[in-house]
Design an enzyme around this catalytic site. Structure first.
Site, PDB file in Angstrom:
ATOM      1  N   ASP A 372       0.899  -1.142   0.000  1.00  0.00           N
ATOM      2  CA  ASP A 372       0.000   0.000   0.000  1.00  0.00           C
ATOM      3  C   ASP A 372       0.946   1.201   0.000  1.00  0.00           C
ATOM      4  O   ASP A 372       1.981   1.162   0.640  1.00  0.00           O
ATOM      5  CB  ASP A 372      -0.843  -0.041   1.279  1.00  0.00           C
ATOM      6  CG  ASP A 372      -1.661   1.216   1.443  1.00  0.00           C
ATOM      7  OD1 ASP A 372      -2.325   1.596   0.476  1.00  0.00           O
ATOM      8  OD2 ASP A 372      -1.621   1.824   2.526  1.00  0.00           O
ATOM      9  N   THR A 374       0.663   4.835   0.720  1.00  0.00           N
ATOM     10  CA  THR A 374       0.751   5.904   1.723  1.00  0.00           C
ATOM     11  C   THR A 374       1.249   5.394   3.064  1.00  0.00           C
ATOM     12  O   THR A 374       0.675   4.483   3.641  1.00  0.00           O
ATOM     13  CB  THR A 374      -0.641   6.558   1.893  1.00  0.00           C
ATOM     14  OG1 THR A 374      -1.111   6.887   0.606  1.00  0.00           O
ATOM     15  CG2 THR A 374      -0.551   7.778   2.768  1.00  0.00           C
ATOM     16  N   GLY A 521      -5.236   3.607  -3.490  1.00  0.00           N
ATOM     17  CA  GLY A 521      -6.491   4.303  -3.790  1.00  0.00           C
ATOM     18  C   GLY A 521      -6.191   5.642  -4.439  1.00  0.00           C
ATOM     19  O   GLY A 521      -7.089   6.345  -4.907  1.00  0.00           O
ATOM     20  N   LYS A 548      -9.131  -3.938  -3.792  1.00  0.00           N
ATOM     21  CA  LYS A 548      -7.788  -4.376  -3.383  1.00  0.00           C
ATOM     22  C   LYS A 548      -7.802  -5.891  -3.188  1.00  0.00           C
ATOM     23  O   LYS A 548      -6.892  -6.602  -3.603  1.00  0.00           O
ATOM     24  CB  LYS A 548      -7.359  -3.683  -2.084  1.00  0.00           C
ATOM     25  CG  LYS A 548      -6.946  -2.234  -2.288  1.00  0.00           C
ATOM     26  CD  LYS A 548      -6.310  -1.642  -1.041  1.00  0.00           C
ATOM     27  CE  LYS A 548      -5.837  -0.226  -1.308  1.00  0.00           C
ATOM     28  NZ  LYS A 548      -5.143   0.374  -0.190  1.00  0.00           N
TER      29      LYS A 548
END
Length: 678
Positions: A372, A374, A521, A548
């Site tokens: 992921d 961030t 995202g 996801k």
């Protein structure tokens, strides 16, 4: 605080229920209890050592070998009496263990040792009272002596494997300085309640998880997170129980009870993970059970072979005893638990918390690692880089103020970035009502009777379709739109820095032939620029939480063994779907429910360390299992007398030495396991 049992709770699958292991296997084993047992073996060892000297001197066989003669009236009865003390006092832990194993219908280590020393003792006693043959009391004494020594050394090495966990336990501060009105009183840490204010003096351990309410300092969290640099702490920062305060005094507001503290959860996780069984453990149990069966059968076959091949009864019994002793699955019983004990404790010290042992062992199979973006590959600190009003009646500051109204209670990185900008520009956020999160899409609420939303470009596209003309996104930017009554009022662009460690982490993964994928995202431009810069194999952008999961499943269907890293909340479905779920950056929030492994820091290098450490741990287990079984393959035929005609014969005591050495080798090999923090 109980220490970890190093072997799983005694169930039908576990055969390494050995002498010292009785208490260790049946539930937890307290540290004091463990120390007492080490002392008990030590004491028995020295008593048997003293008694063994006269037994050896009085033994007819030794006298025959050394060509001397010491005998007096009744000397064989003295020999019998001394040997009886050795058998009962020195052999007691083994005999007791044998009875327990029989009760549990689970023959193992103790059955073998108990059987061997009983046969030796009964036969030798019979020779004193009239049976023709030569006793081997000296063999019995030396056998018990070496068994006691082996157990004593082994238990010390087990204590060593638990020591890292003990150190974690010792990190718990016993007392805290509680601010009570205008004075400070010392109280026991476990009496602290949420919202209590405690004072932490320079150099002291922080007594509870909490928020700094006054003062500034630097804190050493290395024992908890593996982060070597002291971390600066000021008002509103979180501190973790067990970390060590630097040179500033601070006041901390307690967040929760001791049992919910980060450190308590770490200790519980390590405990749980050590008790859990993994496939490797079950393999070791099966091997140990087979070895016990083989030992008893081989012992009886060996006895019958020599007895019916014109050898004396004493020779046949001696061979049988040697076979049974050499087969004790000691090394095998410890092969996995010792590695587990060490790896769990080392992981905890390095900020890798393993909730699921099988997931950890399977880390060696990972072929694709899904990140992921961030907060994992990037710092996760968004800074506002530009603001644009899209309607005449709004200024840039209005757009920011509306966004801040919704975001002020949120801990999301984008929210933090917006609030930081508001602070810089001295804008007063207005109050919002009915705030609701739109999972994976944004946030909505009511400000001055108007419906306001802060949403992602993906949401805009979904909501407005082709009628929506998107703002150009620059490389590396993340964009959010501010809507008022479903009309775009403006946009805010934020940028997030790539972590310096990310470059190294991706490079190391590629060196170990692990593919990388970025699942975010965020918008495609950001995803593309981050992927390009880091050299990530593929990226999938603008995905919602349920998508996801689908992407992870797609990779699995292509035959990949997928590990997913995420920050827990919106990544939960994907973490659960992945072969291995790794929750990152959970800090004090250890219970990232769906992940098998939790990384305390969000450092991508920790993920690489985790995989390499998982491989190293598995390697150690396999080495130990190979050694423990391989040694028996060689030693058993020698014990049975296969090379007797060539003049090579192992005595029971030599068999016991080999068995103990084999156990110690396994213990030493386990202790060499390290986390590579390069």
């Amino acid at each position: 605080m109980d220490l970890v049992p190093l072997t799983p709770a005694n169930d039908t699958g576990s055969t390494h229920d050995h002498a010292h292991a009785e208490n260790q296997l049946h539930g937890h084993m307290g540290h004091d209890h463990h120390a007492m047992m080490i002392d008990d073996f030590k004491k028995r060892f020295y008593v048997v050592l003293v008694l063994t000297v006269p037994i050896v001197v009085l033994s007819p066989m030794i006298q025959h070998w050394l060509n001397w003669h010491i005998a007096f009236s009744g000397s064989q009865y003295v020999l019998f009496a001394l040997s009886s003390v050795v058998f009962v006092y020195g052999g007691w832990p083994f005999l007791k263990g044998w009875v327990n194993e029989m009760k549990a219908k689970n023959p193992g280590m103790m059955t073998l040792i108990g059987f061997a020393i009983t046969v030796a003792y009964v036969y030798s006693t019979a020779t004193v009272f009239g049976l023709k043959g030569m006793d081997f009391f000296w063999e019995l004494a030396t056998l018990i002596l070496i068994m006691l020594l082996g157990h004593w050394i082994e238990m010390k090495s087990i204590a060593g494997a638990s020591r890292e966990l003990e150190l974690l336990v010792q990190l718990m501060a016993a007392e805290a300085h509680l601010q009570h009105g205008d004075h400070v009183m010392d109280v026991k840490t476990d009496t602290l309640k949420p919202n209590d204010i405690i004072l932490i003096k320079p150099g002291e351990k922080i007594a509870a998880d909490g928020i700094v309410v006054e003062g500034e300092t630097s804190v050493n969290e290395s024992m908890l997170t593996g982060e070597s640099k002291p971390v600066q702490k000021k008002k509103d920062d979180k501190v973790i129980a067990g970390s060590v305060n630097g040179n500033g005094a601070i006041k901390v507001q307690v967040l929760h009870d001791m049992k919910d503290s980060y450190l308590s959860q770490v200790i519980n996780l390590v405990n749980e993970a050590q008790k859990a069984k993994s496939k490797t453990q079950l393999l070791a149990d099966t091997a140990a059970r087979w070895l016990t069966t083989i030992a008893i059968v081989a012992g009886i076959v060996t006895f019958l072979y020599w007895y019916f091949n014109d050898q004396s009864l004493s020779f046949a019994i001696e061979r049988m005893v040697t076979v049974v002793v050499i087969c004790c699955p000691h090394a095998l019983g410890l092969a996995v638990p010792l590695v587990v004990a060490r790896s769990m404790a080392l992981s905890a010290k390095n900020g890798l918390l393993i909730k699921n042992r099988t997931a950890f062992e399977n880390a060696r199979k990972i072929t694709t690692l899904v990140f992921d973006k961030t907060g994992t590959l990037t710092v996760g600190k968004f800074e506002v880089v530009r603001i644009g009003a899209m309607q005449k009646e709004y200024t840039d500051n209005d757009v920011l103020q509306l966004a801040a109204a919704l975001e002020q209670g949120s801990e999301h990185p984008i929210a933090t970035g917006i609030m930081q900008k508001v602070k810089e520009l001295n804008i007063q956020p207005v109050k919002a009502e009915n705030i609701q999160a739109l999972i994976g899409k944004g946030i909505s609420g009511t400000v001055n009777q108007k419906q306001v939303q802060v949403v992602s470009p993906g949401y805009m596209k979904e909501k407005l379709g082709n009628s929506f003309s998107a703002i150009d996104i620059r490389a590396g930017e993340t964009l959010v739109y501010v809507l008022v009554n479903n009309m775009p009022a403006g946009f805010i662009a934020l940028a997030d820095q790539i972590r310096p460690e990310s470059y190294e982490a991706i490079k190391t993964l590629h060196q170990h032939h692990i593919k990388t994928a970025l699942l975010t995202g965020d918008n495609a431009k950001v995803a593309e620029s981050v992927s390009k810069e880091l050299g990530i194999d593929q990226y999938i952008a603008e995905v919602l939480p349920h998508q996801k999961l689908e992407k992870v499943r797609e990779l699995q269907e292509q035959g990949e063994f997928v590990a997913m890293t995420g920050d827990g909340v919106n990544d939960a479905p994907a973490l659960a779907q992945a072969d291995i779920g790794i929750a990152v950056g959970s800090g004090s929030d250890v219970a990232a429910e769906t992940a098998g492994i939790v990384l305390v820091n969000s450092n991508p290098k920790d993920i690489v360390n985790l995989i390499l450490f998982g491989r190293a741990t598995y390697r150690k287990m396999v080495q130990n299992l190979a050694w423990a079984t391989g040694y028996n393959v060689v030693a058993l035929p020698l014990a049975a007398g296969i090379l007797y005609k060539a003049g090579i014969l192992l005595s029971p005591a030599a068999g016991a030495v080999l068995m103990s050495v084999s156990t110690v080798i396994v213990a030493i090999n386990s202790s060499l396991l390290k986390v590579n923090n390069s």
